[in-house]
Design an enzyme around this catalytic site. Sequence first.
Site, PDB file in Angstrom:
ATOM      1  N   ASP A  37       0.842  -1.199   0.000  1.00  0.00           N
ATOM      2  CA  ASP A  37       0.000   0.000   0.000  1.00  0.00           C
ATOM      3  C   ASP A  37       0.876   1.248   0.000  1.00  0.00           C
ATOM      4  O   ASP A  37       2.026   1.192   0.429  1.00  0.00           O
ATOM      5  CB  ASP A  37      -0.919  -0.009   1.245  1.00  0.00           C
ATOM      6  CG  ASP A  37      -2.206   0.767   1.020  1.00  0.00           C
ATOM      7  OD1 ASP A  37      -2.123   1.995   0.827  1.00  0.00           O
ATOM      8  OD2 ASP A  37      -3.283   0.161   1.044  1.00  0.00           O
ATOM      9  N   ASP A  53       3.573   1.596  -4.501  1.00  0.00           N
ATOM     10  CA  ASP A  53       2.631   2.429  -5.253  1.00  0.00           C
ATOM     11  C   ASP A  53       2.404   1.740  -6.596  1.00  0.00           C
ATOM     12  O   ASP A  53       3.352   1.577  -7.376  1.00  0.00           O
ATOM     13  CB  ASP A  53       3.246   3.818  -5.446  1.00  0.00           C
ATOM     14  CG  ASP A  53       2.338   4.759  -6.227  1.00  0.00           C
ATOM     15  OD1 ASP A  53       1.351   4.285  -6.833  1.00  0.00           O
ATOM     16  OD2 ASP A  53       2.636   5.965  -6.230  1.00  0.00           O
ATOM     17  N   VAL A  54       1.167   1.327  -6.866  1.00  0.00           N
ATOM     18  CA  VAL A  54       0.916   0.544  -8.082  1.00  0.00           C
ATOM     19  C   VAL A  54       1.077   1.368  -9.363  1.00  0.00           C
ATOM     20  O   VAL A  54       1.066   0.809 -10.455  1.00  0.00           O
ATOM     21  CB  VAL A  54      -0.475  -0.152  -8.059  1.00  0.00           C
ATOM     22  CG1 VAL A  54      -0.580  -1.133  -6.902  1.00  0.00           C
ATOM     23  CG2 VAL A  54      -1.614   0.854  -8.061  1.00  0.00           C
ATOM     24  N   ASN A  80      -6.277  -5.164  -5.594  1.00  0.00           N
ATOM     25  CA  ASN A  80      -7.401  -4.466  -4.965  1.00  0.00           C
ATOM     26  C   ASN A  80      -7.243  -2.946  -4.953  1.00  0.00           C
ATOM     27  O   ASN A  80      -8.243  -2.234  -4.912  1.00  0.00           O
ATOM     28  CB  ASN A  80      -7.554  -4.997  -3.530  1.00  0.00           C
ATOM     29  CG  ASN A  80      -8.364  -4.078  -2.657  1.00  0.00           C
ATOM     30  OD1 ASN A  80      -9.594  -4.070  -2.722  1.00  0.00           O
ATOM     31  ND2 ASN A  80      -7.688  -3.270  -1.837  1.00  0.00           N
ATOM     32  N   TYR A 145     -14.666   6.230 -13.536  1.00  0.00           N
ATOM     33  CA  TYR A 145     -14.504   5.070 -12.636  1.00  0.00           C
ATOM     34  C   TYR A 145     -15.038   3.804 -13.313  1.00  0.00           C
ATOM     35  O   TYR A 145     -14.397   2.746 -13.277  1.00  0.00           O
ATOM     36  CB  TYR A 145     -15.225   5.352 -11.312  1.00  0.00           C
ATOM     37  CG  TYR A 145     -15.132   4.217 -10.324  1.00  0.00           C
ATOM     38  CD1 TYR A 145     -13.925   3.906  -9.716  1.00  0.00           C
ATOM     39  CD2 TYR A 145     -16.251   3.441 -10.016  1.00  0.00           C
ATOM     40  CE1 TYR A 145     -13.828   2.854  -8.814  1.00  0.00           C
ATOM     41  CE2 TYR A 145     -16.173   2.399  -9.113  1.00  0.00           C
ATOM     42  CZ  TYR A 145     -14.962   2.105  -8.516  1.00  0.00           C
ATOM     43  OH  TYR A 145     -14.871   1.061  -7.637  1.00  0.00           O
ATOM     44  N   LYS A 149     -13.122   0.262 -14.319  1.00  0.00           N
ATOM     45  CA  LYS A 149     -13.520  -1.056 -13.801  1.00  0.00           C
ATOM     46  C   LYS A 149     -14.019  -1.975 -14.925  1.00  0.00           C
ATOM     47  O   LYS A 149     -13.870  -3.199 -14.840  1.00  0.00           O
ATOM     48  CB  LYS A 149     -14.581  -0.887 -12.710  1.00  0.00           C
ATOM     49  CG  LYS A 149     -14.026  -0.266 -11.428  1.00  0.00           C
ATOM     50  CD  LYS A 149     -12.956  -1.165 -10.801  1.00  0.00           C
ATOM     51  CE  LYS A 149     -12.415  -0.627  -9.504  1.00  0.00           C
ATOM     52  NZ  LYS A 149     -11.446  -1.528  -8.869  1.00  0.00           N
ATOM     53  N   THR A 180     -16.873   0.980   3.507  1.00  0.00           N
ATOM     54  CA  THR A 180     -15.423   1.118   3.711  1.00  0.00           C
ATOM     55  C   THR A 180     -15.103   2.594   3.958  1.00  0.00           C
ATOM     56  O   THR A 180     -15.937   3.467   3.715  1.00  0.00           O
ATOM     57  CB  THR A 180     -14.639   0.649   2.464  1.00  0.00           C
ATOM     58  OG1 THR A 180     -14.871   1.586   1.412  1.00  0.00           O
ATOM     59  CG2 THR A 180     -15.052  -0.745   2.024  1.00  0.00           C
TER      60      THR A 180
HETATM   61  N1  LIG Z   1     -16.113   0.712  -1.412  1.00  0.00           N
HETATM   62  C1  LIG Z   1     -16.917   0.393  -2.421  1.00  0.00           C
HETATM   63  O1  LIG Z   1     -18.126   0.675  -2.419  1.00  0.00           O
HETATM   64  C2  LIG Z   1     -16.366  -0.382  -3.592  1.00  0.00           C
HETATM   65  C3  LIG Z   1     -17.277  -0.945  -4.482  1.00  0.00           C
HETATM   66  C4  LIG Z   1     -16.793  -1.650  -5.578  1.00  0.00           C
HETATM   67  C5  LIG Z   1     -15.428  -1.783  -5.768  1.00  0.00           C
HETATM   68  N2  LIG Z   1     -14.567  -1.214  -4.891  1.00  0.00           N
HETATM   69  C6  LIG Z   1     -13.142  -1.386  -5.144  1.00  0.00           C
HETATM   70  O2  LIG Z   1     -12.537  -2.006  -4.037  1.00  0.00           O
HETATM   71  C7  LIG Z   1     -11.174  -1.606  -3.947  1.00  0.00           C
HETATM   72  C8  LIG Z   1     -10.884  -1.145  -2.523  1.00  0.00           C
HETATM   73  O3  LIG Z   1     -11.761  -0.090  -2.195  1.00  0.00           O
HETATM   74  P1  LIG Z   1     -12.058   0.345  -0.676  1.00  0.00           P
HETATM   75  O4  LIG Z   1     -13.469   0.783  -0.626  1.00  0.00           O
HETATM   76  O5  LIG Z   1     -11.567  -0.672   0.257  1.00  0.00           O
HETATM   77  O6  LIG Z   1     -11.150   1.681  -0.615  1.00  0.00           O
HETATM   78  P2  LIG Z   1     -10.201   2.289   0.504  1.00  0.00           P
HETATM   79  O7  LIG Z   1      -9.944   3.697   0.063  1.00  0.00           O
HETATM   80  O8  LIG Z   1     -10.757   2.029   1.874  1.00  0.00           O
HETATM   81  O9  LIG Z   1      -8.869   1.432   0.334  1.00  0.00           O
HETATM   82  C9  LIG Z   1      -8.117   1.502  -0.851  1.00  0.00           C
HETATM   83  C10 LIG Z   1      -6.664   1.258  -0.510  1.00  0.00           C
HETATM   84  O10 LIG Z   1      -5.903   1.344  -1.726  1.00  0.00           O
HETATM   85  C11 LIG Z   1      -4.720   2.084  -1.444  1.00  0.00           C
HETATM   86  N3  LIG Z   1      -4.198   2.692  -2.657  1.00  0.00           N
HETATM   87  C12 LIG Z   1      -4.711   3.730  -3.354  1.00  0.00           C
HETATM   88  N4  LIG Z   1      -3.902   4.058  -4.354  1.00  0.00           N
HETATM   89  C13 LIG Z   1      -2.850   3.206  -4.309  1.00  0.00           C
HETATM   90  C14 LIG Z   1      -1.677   3.063  -5.076  1.00  0.00           C
HETATM   91  N5  LIG Z   1      -1.402   3.896  -6.098  1.00  0.00           N
HETATM   92  N6  LIG Z   1      -0.815   2.070  -4.757  1.00  0.00           N
HETATM   93  C15 LIG Z   1      -1.055   1.259  -3.706  1.00  0.00           C
HETATM   94  N7  LIG Z   1      -2.149   1.358  -2.920  1.00  0.00           N
HETATM   95  C16 LIG Z   1      -3.030   2.336  -3.227  1.00  0.00           C
HETATM   96  C17 LIG Z   1      -5.160   3.118  -0.424  1.00  0.00           C
HETATM   97  O11 LIG Z   1      -4.057   3.683   0.275  1.00  0.00           O
HETATM   98  C18 LIG Z   1      -6.091   2.314   0.462  1.00  0.00           C
HETATM   99  O12 LIG Z   1      -5.410   1.696   1.521  1.00  0.00           O
HETATM  100  C19 LIG Z   1     -10.969  -0.540  -5.023  1.00  0.00           C
HETATM  101  O13 LIG Z   1     -10.396  -1.136  -6.172  1.00  0.00           O
HETATM  102  C20 LIG Z   1     -12.371  -0.094  -5.341  1.00  0.00           C
HETATM  103  O14 LIG Z   1     -12.502   0.397  -6.662  1.00  0.00           O
HETATM  104  C21 LIG Z   1     -14.990  -0.509  -3.804  1.00  0.00           C
END
Ligand SMILES: NC(=O)c1ccc[n+]([C@@H]2O[C@H](COP(=O)([O-])OP(=O)(O)OC[C@H]3O[C@@H](n4cnc5c(N)ncnc54)[C@H](O)[C@@H]3O)[C@@H](O)[C@H]2O)c1
Length: 249
Positions: A37, A53-54, A80, A145, A149, A180
């Site tokens: 992360d 960092d991805v 993720n 977004y 996806k 989240t």
């Molecule tokens: N929360 C929702 O409703 C939801 C719904 C569908 C899909 N998603 C997907 O689930 C995944 C996680 O979402 P979440 O809700 O847990 O979000 P979140 O913001 O709670 O967590 C995301 C994590 O990704 C990390 N991150 C961001 N950019 C990064 C980078 N460049 N390199 C490494 N790490 C990085 C952040 O620091 C964070 O810890 C995402 O891909 C999101 O698109 C979320």
Amino acid sequence: MSEFEGLVAAVTGGASGIGAAVVTALAERGAHVAALDVQPVSEKDGVLGLRADVTDDASVRQAIETTVDRLGGLDILVNNAGIGAQGTVADNDDDEWLRVLDVNLLGMMRTSRAALPHLRRSRAAAIVNIGSIAATAGLPQRALYSASKGGVVALTRAMAADHLTEGIRVNCVNPGTADTPWVGRLLARAGDPAGERAALEARQPHGRLVSPEEIAHAVVYLASPLAGSTAGTGLAVDGGMQDLRLRPR
Ligand SMILES: NC(=O)c1ccc[n+]([C@@H]2O[C@H](COP(=O)([O-])OP(=O)(O)OC[C@H]3O[C@@H](n4cnc5c(N)ncnc54)[C@H](O)[C@@H]3O)[C@@H](O)[C@H]2O)c1
């Protein structure tokens, strides 16, 4: 003994929300887990926190190599890490389009590319990508977004086809709106956070937000060696939002 005993997993975005729940679920089942992360990761039993960092290829390669060196290999990659974007197709400038695609789509390419040589050596290799309901249903104000996806879902199928015969299964999980920190931040910015939350809950047929643990459970299923015949699929964890049409309450 759990089927994850002796397996090593790397989870991007493992510091928060869905990623943190996946890290916990895999570690509880006996996997050795690296959480990658940009934020610091809280290290629990069996969890290695690595800054990565991805969007930065060198940082991704370094984190995957460190995972392999410290944990003894790599069997499971959970892609993720992701960020959000709001607006119609006209609302985000080119830089924002490139920034979000760089994290959400190219990020998965970078980690997968770095992981593949190690996954090829695994007896139980699996990649699980995190997609979204935004890839499979049209949602308002989510053009960029959703495009990112949609790319994840298409990439998942293409990767599944390329790597199945190498013994690497690739699948994705498509969550609905989940409870989240990300959604918490969105709600905090809304004019009426309680009303906005109620609207998001009502949009999902089961009438609530999805929990990160429910999504982690789906990731665990797809990552498990017990799911050895499941490849190229997208598993919806969305309270029925994609496929069900209930009568209004
Ligand atoms: N929360 C929702 O409703 C939801 C719904 C569908 C899909 N998603 C997907 O689930 C995944 C996680 O979402 P979440 O809700 O847990 O979000 P979140 O913001 O709670 O967590 C995301 C994590 O990704 C990390 N991150 C961001 N950019 C990064 C980078 N460049 N390199 C490494 N790490 C990085 C952040 O620091 C964070 O810890 C995402 O891909 C999101 O698109 C979320």
